[in-house]
Design a protein around this motif. Sequence first.
Motif, PDB file in Angstrom:
ATOM      1  N   GLN A 209       0.766  -1.183   0.051  1.00  0.00           N
ATOM      2  CA  GLN A 209       0.132  -0.134   0.001  1.00  0.00           C
ATOM      3  C   GLN A 209       0.864   1.357  -0.006  1.00  0.00           C
ATOM      4  OE1 GLN A 209      -3.072  -0.011  -0.734  1.00  0.00           O
ATOM      5  NE2 GLN A 209      -3.458   2.262  -0.353  1.00  0.00           N
ATOM      6  N   ILE A 210       1.821   1.193   0.584  1.00  0.00           N
ATOM      7  CA  ILE A 210       3.008   2.246   0.734  1.00  0.00           C
ATOM      8  C   ILE A 210       3.603   2.552  -0.545  1.00  0.00           C
ATOM      9  CG2 ILE A 210       5.252   3.049   1.667  1.00  0.00           C
ATOM     10  CD1 ILE A 210       4.449   1.827   4.202  1.00  0.00           C
ATOM     11  N   SER A 211       3.888   1.460  -1.367  1.00  0.00           N
ATOM     12  CA  SER A 211       4.441   1.462  -2.719  1.00  0.00           C
ATOM     13  C   SER A 211       3.242   2.143  -3.660  1.00  0.00           C
ATOM     14  CB  SER A 211       4.598   0.266  -3.105  1.00  0.00           C
ATOM     15  OG  SER A 211       5.393   0.358  -4.380  1.00  0.00           O
ATOM     16  N   THR A 212       2.116   1.723  -3.503  1.00  0.00           N
ATOM     17  CA  THR A 212       1.002   2.186  -4.215  1.00  0.00           C
ATOM     18  C   THR A 212       0.805   3.845  -4.014  1.00  0.00           C
ATOM     19  OG1 THR A 212      -0.221   0.227  -4.269  1.00  0.00           O
ATOM     20  CG2 THR A 212      -1.454   2.101  -4.908  1.00  0.00           C
ATOM     21  N   ILE A 213       0.836   4.249  -3.042  1.00  0.00           N
ATOM     22  CA  ILE A 213       0.633   5.744  -2.851  1.00  0.00           C
ATOM     23  C   ILE A 213       1.911   6.540  -2.987  1.00  0.00           C
ATOM     24  CG2 ILE A 213       0.384   7.366  -0.883  1.00  0.00           C
ATOM     25  CD1 ILE A 213      -1.202   5.343   0.615  1.00  0.00           C
ATOM     26  N   ILE A 214       2.989   6.173  -2.969  1.00  0.00           N
ATOM     27  CA  ILE A 214       4.302   7.005  -3.200  1.00  0.00           C
ATOM     28  C   ILE A 214       4.481   6.965  -4.608  1.00  0.00           C
ATOM     29  CG2 ILE A 214       6.173   4.894  -3.069  1.00  0.00           C
ATOM     30  CD1 ILE A 214       6.223   8.378  -1.503  1.00  0.00           C
ATOM     31  N   ASN A 215       4.146   5.963  -5.353  1.00  0.00           N
ATOM     32  CA  ASN A 215       4.103   5.476  -6.892  1.00  0.00           C
ATOM     33  C   ASN A 215       3.228   6.975  -7.336  1.00  0.00           C
ATOM     34  OD1 ASN A 215       6.228   3.980  -7.829  1.00  0.00           O
ATOM     35  ND2 ASN A 215       5.140   2.433  -6.607  1.00  0.00           N
ATOM     36  N   VAL A 216       2.184   7.027  -6.689  1.00  0.00           N
ATOM     37  CA  VAL A 216       1.088   7.947  -7.497  1.00  0.00           C
ATOM     38  C   VAL A 216       1.795   9.390  -6.998  1.00  0.00           C
ATOM     39  CG1 VAL A 216      -1.056   9.139  -6.859  1.00  0.00           C
ATOM     40  CG2 VAL A 216      -1.116   6.669  -6.913  1.00  0.00           C
ATOM     41  N   LEU A 217       2.389   9.731  -5.891  1.00  0.00           N
ATOM     42  CA  LEU A 217       3.025  10.886  -5.417  1.00  0.00           C
ATOM     43  C   LEU A 217       3.993  11.101  -6.290  1.00  0.00           C
ATOM     44  CD1 LEU A 217       2.600  10.798  -1.547  1.00  0.00           C
ATOM     45  CD2 LEU A 217       1.051  12.194  -3.311  1.00  0.00           C
ATOM     46  N   ASN A 218       4.904  10.008  -6.614  1.00  0.00           N
ATOM     47  CA  ASN A 218       6.228  10.189  -7.539  1.00  0.00           C
ATOM     48  C   ASN A 218       7.064  11.387  -7.154  1.00  0.00           C
ATOM     49  OD1 ASN A 218       7.975   9.519  -9.583  1.00  0.00           O
ATOM     50  ND2 ASN A 218       6.912  10.718 -11.085  1.00  0.00           N
ATOM     51  N   PRO A 219       7.342  11.645  -5.774  1.00  0.00           N
ATOM     52  CA  PRO A 219       8.574  12.479  -5.261  1.00  0.00           C
ATOM     53  C   PRO A 219       9.830  12.410  -6.005  1.00  0.00           C
ATOM     54  CG  PRO A 219       8.501  10.576  -3.660  1.00  0.00           C
ATOM     55  CD  PRO A 219       7.362  10.542  -4.742  1.00  0.00           C
ATOM     56  N   ARG A 220      10.227  13.851  -6.445  1.00  0.00           N
ATOM     57  CA  ARG A 220      11.622  13.548  -7.304  1.00  0.00           C
ATOM     58  C   ARG A 220      12.694  13.032  -6.447  1.00  0.00           C
ATOM     59  NH1 ARG A 220      10.655  12.972 -11.680  1.00  0.00           N
ATOM     60  NH2 ARG A 220       8.861  12.062 -10.634  1.00  0.00           N
ATOM     61  N   MET A 221      12.564  12.876  -5.233  1.00  0.00           N
ATOM     62  CA  MET A 221      13.750  12.030  -4.435  1.00  0.00           C
ATOM     63  C   MET A 221      14.046  10.661  -4.669  1.00  0.00           C
ATOM     64  SD  MET A 221      12.281  11.667  -0.317  1.00  0.00           S
ATOM     65  CE  MET A 221      11.077  13.278  -0.511  1.00  0.00           C
ATOM     66  N   LEU A 222      13.023   9.929  -5.366  1.00  0.00           N
ATOM     67  CA  LEU A 222      13.113   8.698  -5.839  1.00  0.00           C
ATOM     68  C   LEU A 222      14.259   8.634  -6.726  1.00  0.00           C
ATOM     69  CD1 LEU A 222       9.743   7.429  -5.995  1.00  0.00           C
ATOM     70  CD2 LEU A 222      11.356   6.490  -4.460  1.00  0.00           C
ATOM     71  N   THR A 223      14.721   9.743  -7.519  1.00  0.00           N
ATOM     72  CA  THR A 223      15.640   9.701  -8.521  1.00  0.00           C
ATOM     73  C   THR A 223      17.031   9.696  -7.822  1.00  0.00           C
ATOM     74  OG1 THR A 223      15.624  12.199  -8.799  1.00  0.00           O
ATOM     75  CG2 THR A 223      13.973  10.887 -10.163  1.00  0.00           C
ATOM     76  N   ILE A 224      17.069   9.756  -6.646  1.00  0.00           N
ATOM     77  CA  ILE A 224      18.455   9.665  -5.898  1.00  0.00           C
ATOM     78  C   ILE A 224      18.924   8.212  -5.633  1.00  0.00           C
ATOM     79  CG2 ILE A 224      19.741  10.470  -3.820  1.00  0.00           C
ATOM     80  CD1 ILE A 224      17.562  12.616  -3.353  1.00  0.00           C
ATOM     81  N   PRO A 225      19.997   7.941  -6.028  1.00  0.00           N
ATOM     82  CA  PRO A 225      20.412   6.698  -6.000  1.00  0.00           C
ATOM     83  C   PRO A 225      20.593   6.152  -4.574  1.00  0.00           C
ATOM     84  CG  PRO A 225      21.902   7.645  -7.416  1.00  0.00           C
ATOM     85  CD  PRO A 225      20.817   8.719  -6.994  1.00  0.00           C
ATOM     86  N   GLY A 226      19.952   5.341  -4.240  1.00  0.00           N
ATOM     87  CA  GLY A 226      20.014   4.578  -2.864  1.00  0.00           C
ATOM     88  C   GLY A 226      18.808   4.950  -2.109  1.00  0.00           C
ATOM     89  N   ILE A 227      17.905   5.949  -2.575  1.00  0.00           N
ATOM     90  CA  ILE A 227      16.582   5.955  -1.783  1.00  0.00           C
ATOM     91  C   ILE A 227      15.567   5.070  -2.368  1.00  0.00           C
ATOM     92  CG2 ILE A 227      14.797   7.807  -1.263  1.00  0.00           C
ATOM     93  CD1 ILE A 227      16.859   9.726  -0.840  1.00  0.00           C
ATOM     94  N   GLY A 228      15.125   4.211  -1.744  1.00  0.00           N
ATOM     95  CA  GLY A 228      13.993   3.518  -2.260  1.00  0.00           C
ATOM     96  C   GLY A 228      12.451   3.718  -1.784  1.00  0.00           C
TER      97      GLY A 228
END
Length: 387
Positions: free
Chosen positions: A252-271
């Motif tokens: 469920q966390i994965s579903t929500i965070i993929n909708v929000l799609n924060p730019r910090m996910l593009t930092i290598p090492g941040i899941g």
Amino acid sequence: MIYYVGIDISKYKHDFCIISNAGELIVENFSFQNNKIGFQSLLEQLKPYNKSDIRIAFEATGHYSLNLELFLVNNGFSFIKVNPLIIHQFLKTRSLRRTKTDKADSITIAKYLMSVPYKPNSDLLYTFFTLKSLCRARESLIKERSKFAVLLTNELDKSFPEMKPFFNNKISETLLYILEKYTSTKHISAMKDYESIRKLSHGKFTYARFAQLKELAKNSVGFHNENTDLLISTYVSIYNDFNNKIDPIEKQISTIINVLNPRMLTIPGIGEISAATILSEYGDIKNFSNPNKMLAFAGLDPSINQSGTLESNGKMVKHGSGHLRYAIMNSALSILRFSPEFYDYYLKKRSEGKCHRVALSHVCKKLIRVIYSLEKNNIDFNPSLLK
């Protein structure tokens, strides 16, 4: 005219006041219950004023204010939440006396609101709150699961001390499967269902390792009896129960965070989990005017001691969310493995004589500054722009 509404939040009732921008105390000592009737009475008090002229503030008090927040949003009002420590410090600057009552606190909150820029809540209020609840629930369950991992390890140290090192000291799905079916070394040494274990491990558990584990069990120095078998079976069952509860939360966390799609996910090492925890604790990062305020919110800014000509920086103040600091520290450790730029920065701090934890705290601060820039400008991480 602007009207400032200060609300003091408590579990069963809330107190509020209204002060005009001229400093006139228009409504004083009004209390309403934390229920539908109470919320409607608040609306009646606010009816005479235009919604665009109303500024509302209350202290951040966990979940006690959530229902009121949603009620205000659904009725077209905005609000800001303030750290209780800030309100406490604000009161100290205005008076040496400390009158601690709910009604007095609502006035203090309203007066503080008058002194700062009004940056109302985000439209994603409920999404952030839901994400925070999920992330904190996951963290709590993992901590509880860890206790049973220790208990399971203790029993294995007695009954089959060679087993966990064979699995690189990790409680893997394969190890749990084997222990669920075979609790004693005698039974493990006689295992025959290799194909089931191979499929479970997606082919990673080879027949050679299967044979090696059986040989280890056959020659183990461990001691076991019926009580040991019972405890191992119990701890494995409980550990699996925690996994079954944690897995859907993570999905469920994965579903929500993929909708929000924060730019910090593009930092290598941040899941996804780390990004979700950081974002849920901060809320809308665009509400922060600079990265220093994000540092302060996380309690990662250093204390400053100054007297006369003497000035020194102390330890991190550690105010704010411990969940947030934990997520940032873990993310920093992970980023060091994947980002040459962050790792070089860490080495630079170590070369300056700083110990590991101090150097890591500098990496955390740099990470927060990067996150602020990415989210504020809605851009992806670009290592070439790191200074």
